[in-house]
Design a protein around this motif. Structure first.
Motif, PDB file in Angstrom:
ATOM      1  N   SER A 128      29.624  65.271  25.646  1.00  0.00           N
ATOM      2  CA  SER A 128      29.854  64.782  24.272  1.00  0.00           C
ATOM      3  C   SER A 128      28.847  63.705  23.906  1.00  0.00           C
ATOM      4  O   SER A 128      28.276  63.699  22.805  1.00  0.00           O
ATOM      5  CB  SER A 128      31.277  64.245  24.127  1.00  0.00           C
ATOM      6  OG  SER A 128      32.204  65.283  24.356  1.00  0.00           O
ATOM      7  N   THR A 129      28.598  62.773  24.838  1.00  0.00           N
ATOM      8  CA  THR A 129      27.649  61.688  24.578  1.00  0.00           C
ATOM      9  C   THR A 129      26.239  62.235  24.425  1.00  0.00           C
ATOM     10  O   THR A 129      25.475  61.809  23.547  1.00  0.00           O
ATOM     11  CB  THR A 129      27.687  60.665  25.720  1.00  0.00           C
ATOM     12  OG1 THR A 129      29.026  60.182  25.866  1.00  0.00           O
ATOM     13  CG2 THR A 129      26.748  59.506  25.443  1.00  0.00           C
ATOM     14  N   THR A 130      25.896  63.198  25.282  1.00  0.00           N
ATOM     15  CA  THR A 130      24.544  63.766  25.257  1.00  0.00           C
ATOM     16  C   THR A 130      24.257  64.463  23.934  1.00  0.00           C
ATOM     17  O   THR A 130      23.140  64.395  23.410  1.00  0.00           O
ATOM     18  CB  THR A 130      24.374  64.771  26.418  1.00  0.00           C
ATOM     19  OG1 THR A 130      24.603  64.087  27.649  1.00  0.00           O
ATOM     20  CG2 THR A 130      22.981  65.380  26.417  1.00  0.00           C
ATOM     21  N   ARG A 140      28.294  67.000  32.774  1.00  0.00           N
ATOM     22  CA  ARG A 140      28.654  65.584  32.750  1.00  0.00           C
ATOM     23  C   ARG A 140      28.175  64.932  31.451  1.00  0.00           C
ATOM     24  O   ARG A 140      27.045  65.165  30.993  1.00  0.00           O
ATOM     25  CB  ARG A 140      28.019  64.841  33.932  1.00  0.00           C
ATOM     26  CG  ARG A 140      28.355  65.378  35.308  1.00  0.00           C
ATOM     27  CD  ARG A 140      29.790  65.072  35.690  1.00  0.00           C
ATOM     28  NE  ARG A 140      30.740  66.028  35.138  1.00  0.00           N
ATOM     29  CZ  ARG A 140      31.574  66.731  35.873  1.00  0.00           C
ATOM     30  NH1 ARG A 140      31.567  66.613  37.187  1.00  0.00           N
ATOM     31  NH2 ARG A 140      32.439  67.531  35.313  1.00  0.00           N
ATOM     32  N   ASN A 141      29.079  64.126  30.850  1.00  0.00           N
ATOM     33  CA  ASN A 141      28.776  63.364  29.633  1.00  0.00           C
ATOM     34  C   ASN A 141      28.241  64.258  28.510  1.00  0.00           C
ATOM     35  O   ASN A 141      27.317  63.879  27.783  1.00  0.00           O
ATOM     36  CB  ASN A 141      27.757  62.250  29.935  1.00  0.00           C
ATOM     37  CG  ASN A 141      28.245  61.307  31.008  1.00  0.00           C
ATOM     38  OD1 ASN A 141      29.402  60.875  30.997  1.00  0.00           O
ATOM     39  ND2 ASN A 141      27.375  61.002  31.960  1.00  0.00           N
ATOM     40  N   ARG A 182      18.832  66.848  30.386  1.00  0.00           N
ATOM     41  CA  ARG A 182      20.106  66.287  29.932  1.00  0.00           C
ATOM     42  C   ARG A 182      21.359  67.004  30.456  1.00  0.00           C
ATOM     43  O   ARG A 182      22.435  66.426  30.435  1.00  0.00           O
ATOM     44  CB  ARG A 182      20.144  66.270  28.402  1.00  0.00           C
ATOM     45  CG  ARG A 182      19.136  65.309  27.796  1.00  0.00           C
ATOM     46  CD  ARG A 182      19.042  65.479  26.303  1.00  0.00           C
ATOM     47  NE  ARG A 182      18.157  64.497  25.687  1.00  0.00           N
ATOM     48  CZ  ARG A 182      16.830  64.593  25.688  1.00  0.00           C
ATOM     49  NH1 ARG A 182      16.247  65.640  26.266  1.00  0.00           N
ATOM     50  NH2 ARG A 182      16.098  63.661  25.125  1.00  0.00           N
ATOM     51  N   ARG A 226      29.802  64.626  40.855  1.00  0.00           N
ATOM     52  CA  ARG A 226      28.741  64.030  40.039  1.00  0.00           C
ATOM     53  C   ARG A 226      27.830  65.132  39.510  1.00  0.00           C
ATOM     54  O   ARG A 226      27.881  66.283  39.969  1.00  0.00           O
ATOM     55  CB  ARG A 226      27.927  63.037  40.862  1.00  0.00           C
ATOM     56  CG  ARG A 226      28.722  61.887  41.456  1.00  0.00           C
ATOM     57  CD  ARG A 226      27.781  60.893  42.132  1.00  0.00           C
ATOM     58  NE  ARG A 226      26.885  61.542  43.078  1.00  0.00           N
ATOM     59  CZ  ARG A 226      27.197  61.810  44.350  1.00  0.00           C
ATOM     60  NH1 ARG A 226      28.404  61.475  44.824  1.00  0.00           N
ATOM     61  NH2 ARG A 226      26.314  62.383  45.155  1.00  0.00           N
TER      62      ARG A 226
END
Length: 468
Positions: free
Chosen positions: A303-305, A300-301, A383, A426
């Motif tokens: 790219s942002t991490t 999950r997420n 993360r 999730r």
């Protein structure tokens, strides 16, 4: 026996006794078959003519009385001794040639591990010792079961000749396991003329570990007839060649298996690789419909991490993450189908069938989540949170793609279901379809999550969360 004559016998040192006997008896003459005197003096007597015979063949006559019969018997005995001596010399020479050939062969073949190279060297040595205008080494192809030329020259080396067992003289020798000489080859109904017609030919089986794995052929276009000594030499050559070819085949097979293992071990657990290599017929990579379970996992997420990290650091973390996740998939006998960015796609039940693939998929998903919770790397532990989707059903699996690039993958509605469940899960959550929940039974706890819509599907998917 044409080389045995009274003149030759009497030229030998032992003939001194015959000459003394003839002189002592007097009036005795020795004649050749044409009536020409070989030994004796004076008038050739007409009386008391006795034949000198060797295995029924007339070598000459002894004339005169008394004593003609005794001289004839003595000459016959000396002729037989001469014949046996010459045969012994011939056999010794043939044995020397055989031993010398095998010694030279063993030296040259000691470090050869390529089948074609071994076959070429065998023919080269055979050509030195046995007259031939053409020759070939044929090996039985394990897939087709046919004989195929791996090396040849002259009339035996043209084209990609294929023979079924029992077809032609070579096919007959393959089946019978007995070497043959055919000195009038075109008259033999089994003869199959090739690029260069053979007047005479020999064929010997390549036997190793009790099995005939091929044949070696030698042929002559005319003017030479093969002998039993030639066939014996070829048989000895074939025996050593068979062992060398067997070693080369085993080496090539080991190299091929190691290459396959090196490729597969990144995607398939070791026990599955062993099964594929030990029993390749049990595992098919051809496209087929099969019931399997599918696992999709994604961070999950991601790219942002990772956007603030250098590319080298992203790759380092991903490799550590993939290593631990793949270990858990392999532990549950799953197959890693592909990596797409940070997403993992795994199959359970293909290419090797397993008992209850749904249970295996749920076990792998739970172990993957637990592994992340307790990851050794604190950065990954803090993360990397994954969502996992599980589905099962009948899909098409196999090598799919173009002639230039193919992948072993799965295609079908259940693939889309697993991908959709993964996309809505999730971080830390495992979502499964009803089919997975029912097949997994009471081994795991599930919580109903309602229905979700999947693009391209008219009916919604009843979804369950795996509680762990």
């Amino acid at each position: 026996m044409k080389s045995i004559s009274l003149r030759r016998v009497l030229r030998r040192d032992v003939s001194g006794a015959v000459r003394d006997l003839v002189d002592t008896l007097g009036g005795v003459s020795v004649l050749d078959p044409a009536g020409e005197r070989v030994l004796g003096a004076g008038r050739v007597p007409e009386e008391g003519r006795e034949p000198v015979l060797l295995e029924g063949e007339l070598l000459g006559w002894v004339c005169g009385v008394p004593g003609a019969r005794a001289v004839a018997s003595l000459l016959g005995l000396l002729a037989r001794c001469d014949l046996e001596r010459r045969q012994l010399i011939g056999e010794t020479l043939e044995k020397y040639k055989e031993i010398h050939l095998l010694y030279r062969m063993s030296e040259r073949l000691a470090d050869r591990l390529d089948v074609a190279e071994v076959a070429s060297l065998v023919l080269e040595e055979a050509r030195r010792s046995i007259p031939a205008t053409g020759a070939s080494v044929m090996i039985m192809d394990p897939e087709s079961g046919n004989l195929e030329i791996v090396s040849g020259f002259g009339g035996g080396g043209g084209g990609r000749t294929l023979l079924r067992p029992g077809e032609g003289i070579a096919g007959s020798v393959l089946v019978s396991g007995r070497p043959e000489v055919v000195n009038r080859a075109p008259d033999d109904p089994r003869y199959k003329p090739g690029p260069g017609r053979a007047a005479a030919l020999m064929c010997a089986p390549l036997r190793s570990k009790g099995r005939v794995r091929g044949v070696i052929n030698m042929s002559h276009g005319g003017g030479y007839e093969y002998t039993a000594a030639d066939l014996q030499l070829l048989g000895a050559l074939a025996s050593q060649a068979a062992s060398a070819i067997e070693n080369a085949v085993l080496h090539e097979r080991r190299v091929r298996q190691e290459r396959i293992r090196g490729h597969l071990e990144r995607y398939v657990p070791s026990q599955v690789i062993d099964l594929i290599l030990e029993d390749p017929d049990h595992v098919s990579l051809a496209s087929e419909s099969r019931h399997i379970a599918l696992l999709f996992s994604d961070i999950r997420n991601f790219s942002t991490t990772c956007e603030r990290l250098a590319p080298e650091e992203v790759v380092e973390h991903l490799n550590a993450y993939f290593t631990s996740m793949v270990e858990e998939i392999f532990e549950s006998r799953g197959t890693v189908n592909k990596f797409v960015g940070d997403m993992i796609v795994a199959l359970f039940g293909a290419p090797v069938e397993i008992e209850n693939p749904e249970q295996a998929a749920v076990r792998a998903a739970v172990c993957m989540q637990e592994r992340l919770r307790h990851a050794e790397d604190p950065w990954i532990r803090a993360r990397f949170h994954t969502g996992v989707g599980l589905s099962s059903g009948r899909v098409v699996v196999g090598n799919i793609g173009s002639p230039r690039h193919m992948d072993y993958t799965a295609i079908g509605d259940e693939v889309n279901v697993a991908a959709r469940l993964q996309s809505v899960a999730r971080g830390g959550q495992v979502l499964a379809s009803r089919e997975v929940r029912e097949a997994a039974g009471d081994r795991f706890r599930f919580r109903p999550m309602g229905e979700i819509r999947v693009k391209g599907r008219r009916r919604p998917v009843e979804t369950f969360e795996v509680v762990y």
